[in-house]
Scaffold this motif. Structure first.
Motif, PDB file in Angstrom:
ATOM      1  N   ASP A 138       0.823  -1.213   0.000  1.00 15.65           N
ATOM      2  CA  ASP A 138       0.000   0.000   0.000  1.00 15.65           C
ATOM      3  C   ASP A 138       0.855   1.260   0.000  1.00 15.65           C
ATOM      4  O   ASP A 138       0.507   2.262  -0.638  1.00 15.65           O
ATOM      5  CB  ASP A 138      -0.943  -0.001   1.207  1.00 15.65           C
TER       6      ASP A 138
ATOM      7  N   ARG B 211       2.337   1.786  -3.596  1.00 15.50           N
ATOM      8  CA  ARG B 211       1.389   2.161  -4.647  1.00 15.50           C
ATOM      9  C   ARG B 211       0.639   3.449  -4.337  1.00 15.50           C
ATOM     10  O   ARG B 211      -0.249   3.854  -5.098  1.00 15.50           O
ATOM     11  CB  ARG B 211       0.375   1.041  -4.851  1.00 15.50           C
TER      12      ARG B 211
ATOM     13  N   GLY C 193       1.079   6.561  -4.566  1.00 12.32           N
ATOM     14  CA  GLY C 193       1.153   7.768  -5.381  1.00 12.32           C
ATOM     15  C   GLY C 193       2.144   8.753  -4.802  1.00 12.32           C
ATOM     16  O   GLY C 193       2.898   8.433  -3.879  1.00 12.32           O
TER      17      GLY C 193
ATOM     18  N   ARG D 224       1.996  -6.366  -9.816  1.00  7.83           N
ATOM     19  CA  ARG D 224       0.837  -5.476  -9.648  1.00  7.83           C
ATOM     20  C   ARG D 224       1.293  -4.038  -9.435  1.00  7.83           C
ATOM     21  O   ARG D 224       0.668  -3.094  -9.940  1.00  7.83           O
ATOM     22  CB  ARG D 224      -0.032  -5.937  -8.483  1.00  7.83           C
ATOM     23  N   LEU D 225       2.377  -3.866  -8.705  1.00 12.03           N
ATOM     24  CA  LEU D 225       2.916  -2.523  -8.520  1.00 12.03           C
ATOM     25  C   LEU D 225       3.386  -1.923  -9.840  1.00 12.03           C
ATOM     26  O   LEU D 225       3.172  -0.737 -10.113  1.00 12.03           O
ATOM     27  CB  LEU D 225       4.072  -2.560  -7.521  1.00 12.03           C
TER      28      LEU D 225
ATOM     29  N   ASP E 224       2.145  -2.327 -12.610  1.00 13.66           N
ATOM     30  CA  ASP E 224       0.970  -1.954 -13.403  1.00 13.66           C
ATOM     31  C   ASP E 224       0.323  -0.664 -12.933  1.00 13.66           C
ATOM     32  O   ASP E 224      -0.595  -0.161 -13.602  1.00 13.66           O
ATOM     33  CB  ASP E 224      -0.072  -3.081 -13.369  1.00 13.66           C
ATOM     34  N   THR E 225       0.752  -0.105 -11.787  1.00 15.27           N
ATOM     35  CA  THR E 225       0.088   1.101 -11.288  1.00 15.27           C
ATOM     36  C   THR E 225       0.411   2.332 -12.118  1.00 15.27           C
ATOM     37  O   THR E 225      -0.329   3.318 -12.093  1.00 15.27           O
ATOM     38  CB  THR E 225       0.511   1.385  -9.825  1.00 15.27           C
TER      39      THR E 225
ATOM     40  N   ASN F 273       3.007   4.310 -11.598  1.00 17.61           N
ATOM     41  CA  ASN F 273       3.882   5.217 -10.853  1.00 17.61           C
ATOM     42  C   ASN F 273       5.076   4.486 -10.253  1.00 17.61           C
ATOM     43  O   ASN F 273       5.873   5.078  -9.535  1.00 17.61           O
ATOM     44  CB  ASN F 273       3.105   5.898  -9.723  1.00 17.61           C
TER      45      ASN F 273
END
Length: 301
Positions: free
Chosen positions: A173, A176, A178, A206-207, A209-210, A212
């Motif tokens: 969390d 990711r 921002g 998964r990170l 794919d964010t 950022n």
């Protein structure tokens, strides 16, 4: 050659880099960037702090340039080492000596000042590294992470996270959330014994794919469960490069402090051909991405 415990102070003693690396077969594209490397000392000019995390032989900016010339690397991101702590004198000397070739990553704390960060930025620093590795000292708290983010955000720096194992899951969390761009060093040093379909690699993907989060496809020797030619780690790097080439970087990790077995830098360069088999992807990872993230000019600019 391996790292071992130093006799004095109980500190780990880093081994010197490979004394006779092979020349790589792979020709890198012009303006290729090594996105993760270090310099140490020389200690008689830039003394190591008494509370340093480990001891190391000197590996100077001249040593770094010679190794990069062998590898075919024209640019580099020099990452401040825990052996120098928050004293950036050696890093700043290298950056100011060759501003076209080098950018830097600093080590900051919550007590660092905005004036200090502004001075580092002026010298060519473009990121801050946060260590979550027990052998390098206490990990930053969530409040400290937020404080550092506030310091670097006005300058557009990235925040590099040095993590290992399940930490990529535990900090998911935070990573990711921002804010400043996030760079994950050394493919999160995931435990490859858990497999490419395990929870650690799953969280890393998964990170990525964010949008950022960037990942350094570096240090296969640190991740590999099988040793040279690091097939398992190269497989992970190739998977990430295929998934999001626009957010991947490559780094040598020279001079490889505290590794189990010293790698050959020429061999590491040649692994790039397996990680990114086509020239377009290699150019993206080695030239375009570091230019975008670290503020190097692209060709013709």
């Amino acid at each position: 050659m391996t790292s071992h415990e130093a006799a004095r102070g109980g500190r780990r003693l880093a081994a010197p880099p490979h004394p006779n690396p092979t020349a790589p077969v792979l020709a890198l594209p012009p303006l290729s960037c090594d996105a993760h490397c270090h310099i140490f000392g020389p200690g008689d000019v830039f003394p190591y702090p008494e509370d340093r995390a480990y001891d190391t032989p000197d590996v100077t900016k001249e040593d770094l340039r010679r190794r990069h010339d062998l590898m075919g690397v024209e640019r580099a991101l020099i990452v401040q080492s825990a052996a120098h702590g928050t004293d950036h004198a050696a890093l700043l000397d290298a950056l100011r000596g060759d501003p076209d070739r080098y950018r830097g990553v600093a080590l900051l704390t919550a007590s660092s000042t905005s004036a200090e960060v502004a001075g580092l930025h002026e010298a060519g620093v473009r990121g801050v590294r946060l260590q979550f590795m027990p052998h390098l000292g206490p990990s930053p708290t969530p409040d400290e992470v937020r404080a550092v983010a506030g310091l670097v955000r006005p300058h557009g720096w990235h925040m590099a996270f040095h993590i290992a194992g399940d930490t990529v899951v535990d900090l998911f969390d935070t990573l990711r959330a921002g804010g400043p761009p996030v760079v994950i060093d050394h493919m999160a040093r995931v435990d490859l014994r858990t497999g490419l379909d395990g929870p650690q690699v799953g969280a890393l993907r998964r990170l990525l794919d964010t949008g950022n989060v960037w990942v350094k496809l570096s240090a296969p020797d640190r991740l590999s469960a099988g040793g040279p030619p690091y097939d398992d780690a190269v497989g992970l790097a190739a998977l990430l490069a295929a998934q999001a080439p626009e957010r991947c970087l490559w780094g040598s990790d020279f001079p490889h402090p505290n590794v189990r077995e010293m790698p050959d830098d020429g061999v590491l360069v040649d692994l790039i051909a397996r990680i990114a088999p086509d020239e377009k992807t290699r150019h993206r990872i080695l030239v375009a991405n570091p230019a975008e993230l670290f503020g190097f000019p692209l060709e013709g600019e």
